[in-house]
Write a protein that holds these residues in place. Sequence first.
Motif, short mmCIF file in Angstrom:
data_model
loop_
_atom_site.label_atom_id
_atom_site.label_comp_id
_atom_site.label_asym_id
_atom_site.label_seq_id
_atom_site.Cartn_x
_atom_site.Cartn_y
_atom_site.Cartn_z
N GLU A 212 31.55 45.66 40.14
CA GLU A 212 32.61 46.60 39.85
C GLU A 212 33.91 46.22 40.55
OE1 GLU A 212 31.41 50.52 40.80
OE2 GLU A 212 29.91 50.65 39.22
N TYR A 213 33.82 45.52 41.69
CA TYR A 213 35.01 45.18 42.43
C TYR A 213 35.52 43.78 42.13
CZ TYR A 213 31.22 43.17 45.17
OH TYR A 213 30.09 42.50 45.57
N HIS B 48 38.54 38.87 42.91
CA HIS B 48 38.66 40.31 43.05
C HIS B 48 39.32 40.91 41.81
CE1 HIS B 48 39.85 44.22 44.87
NE2 HIS B 48 38.75 44.03 45.57
N ARG C 115 38.18 47.02 50.26
CA ARG C 115 37.25 46.84 49.16
C ARG C 115 37.62 47.82 48.07
NH1 ARG C 115 35.63 41.93 49.93
NH2 ARG C 115 34.81 41.62 52.01
N SER C 116 37.12 47.59 46.89
CA SER C 116 37.59 48.36 45.75
C SER C 116 36.77 49.64 45.59
CB SER C 116 37.53 47.51 44.50
OG SER C 116 38.09 48.18 43.43
N VAL D 121 33.99 50.45 44.67
CA VAL D 121 32.59 50.53 45.06
C VAL D 121 32.43 51.25 46.40
CG1 VAL D 121 32.60 48.32 46.24
CG2 VAL D 121 30.45 49.20 45.28
N ASP D 122 33.46 51.14 47.27
CA ASP D 122 33.39 51.86 48.55
C ASP D 122 33.42 53.37 48.33
OD1 ASP D 122 33.28 49.52 49.98
OD2 ASP D 122 35.46 49.29 49.89
#
Length: 796
Positions: free
Chosen positions: A511-512, A527, A633-634, A636-637
Amino acid sequence: MAANASSAALMLSDIPWNGPIGVIRVGRIDGNFVLNPTVDELGLSDLNLIYACSRDKTLMIDVQAREITERDLQAGMKLAHSEAVKYIDPQIRLAKRAGKEKREYKLSMISDGSYEKIRTLSEAPIEEVFTDKTYGKFERGEALEKITQSVKLKLEDECDEESLKFLSKAVDTVRKQVIRKRIIKEGLRLDGRQLDEVRPLYCESSTYPILHGSALFSRGDTQVLCTVTLGAPGDAQRLDSIVGPPSKRFMLHYSFPPFSINEVAKRGGLNRREVGHGTLAEKALLAVLPPEGDFPYTVRINSEVMASDGSTSMASVCGGSMALMDAGIPVREHVAGVSVGLVSEVDPMTGDISTYRILTDILGLEDHLGDMDFKIAGTRKGITAIQLDIKPAGIPLDIVCESLEPARKARNQILDRMDQEISSARAINDGSAPRLATLSFSSDSLRKLLFHRKKIEQETGARVSVSDGTVTIVAKTQAVMDKALEKVEFLVGREIEVGKTYKGIVSSIKEYGAFVDFNGGQQGLLHISELSHEPVSKVSDIVTVGQVLSLTCIGQDVRGNIKLSLKATLPHPPKKKSASEDTTPSPSQNVIGWAAVDNMPSKDPGVEPPNSKDEDVTIEDTPSFSTPSVIIRSAVDCDAQDDANGPAKKRSKVASSKVAKSSPRVYKQAKEQQEVRTVAAKKASSTSSVKKNKKVKADDSGSNGLDNIPELDISNTLKSSVLKNFRSGSMKLGDVVTAKVYQIRAYGLVLELSDGVRGMHKFVESSRKNFEIGEELLVKCASFNAKGVPVFSLLD
């Protein structure tokens, strides 16, 4: 050593001969002549002269040089003669002490009467043939053969057996006397040329374009076709010599087929003449070849004599030089060669030469009936090779030195004609020459390459060879070379450089971002923010598993992961300008990025703005590009935190403060810590002086730390008065900034700040949930998660 030893052995034997002789080798290092140099010294020398002589005459000269001038060569030959004669007297003393008595012999001579009879019958018709300029080589030969046959018929009618026995040699002697008398007395040659005149020249390069290089050179009736073939360094000829280099990367093969002289004969192996002529031409061209480091190809020239009428070896030099340039080999300049002849009369009393004529560009018959064939090759700067063949028992050195000047003039004339045809090396990519690339690898990479070599050769058609840690790739075309290099880079890999573009294959999608295999099995992260210049909601919308991409390495993160970028290889989209925009720039249009609300001007007139003239303030312009100092981070975090806390849980102030205390703070350099940020209004301490008609209310989102935030009816002028030097790396709890909606998730938002750093906002039950991507929001930093990602609460 071999020549002097052979001369001494003949002196000791009973074989009659007119020796002894002296032979010496002369080199030149840094302008100083060296006698009998060693092999190592010859490698440093620009001259390799072998000189043989009797006590007062020159017998043989062989030279290989790096464009030595005629004057320097004369000095070298005179030194060689004075030193070589020192080897003669010891041999004479040795023969007196241990030599055998010489045998007596009787020459088989023709009688004077028989010779006069043959001369009377043949001299007049021979002179008639030699004075006719219309005869070519073969027509002249046929006419002379008819004269010999007519004399033979007359002698057979007279039954003169003695004269018939010596007929061929006697007729040849008559021819020689007629030609020599005509040249010495009248200064006229067989074809009517002047003594220093060169025959008509014809040059043609790229005769066969399909070959790597080719050229045709004609001088009179002598014509040579030279072709060049380029190969890999591994194609070099291996030598089994005890001394010298183990291989030879430049070869010239000289071929003299029977059809070149109108003969039908069985073609056998190479003979002594072909080997000698090819070696001479090879030495002449070797001086102008580029160093192996600049041009690593193996080069082979094949010189095919198409027609012969004298000096085919020198024609091979001229044709070979043009063929080298046609093949794209960066030779420094052309090399040309010419043969110089000599016709002389000897005083019968003293045996010395009384009269002589030097001939330039001799014919085959002038070579056969003359005294000397002096082959001289070189450039305009100087001589590169010499070979001297003589027929009498020696020629004075002064005559040899005198022959160098007419040879130089003729050589320059030939070089001018060659330059008219081709004066510089062609681009190697323009022809059919193979492409060659040389690479160096570590031991581990070499093992990997050897494992994949057969696969690379089968899939690309290129040849890969490995020698002494160096990899050489040879391809027929540039397209094949590019494909082979790409394959080697993908399977074996090269040292990764930031800013360099690599080709890779997408191995997995998250996802990221996406993971990409590239550079010989290494993996990098692409990314989601590096996919496009435009916002991307899903990675799979841009790339798919197995897709081949050209990516730029933009560095490594703190964990050592290789960061790749796709948008760095894409052109930047043009900036769109709305029609309603004023062309005159206003102060707000010069602002870059969004600023924190606590940095806006205060509404209290009693508060003095901090950017007054009395206050020393440092404002740093925001750079056009900078790497975020917070590792983000994208989305997902966000999902990971939602899974841990649940969608309906509220984070209390105590919990927020704990997270903030336990979260890692970003390291800031001392220079950054000393920067003074311009503050336009005070915080809650100054809000007590605000006018009563300006009400202040708390945010509906439940944030307890924003009691003194002004109402959200802030004017456009207030919103545009923001700082240019805002940096997310200096963000702390309570900072109020404006952010854009980057992604909308199920349980919250991904927000993007002015310098590209992203944070998150989690939905609560009573908060607003209808947002649009790109919408600007006023937010406050409420906490940081375990990875240092800022968590914001909404103010509007």
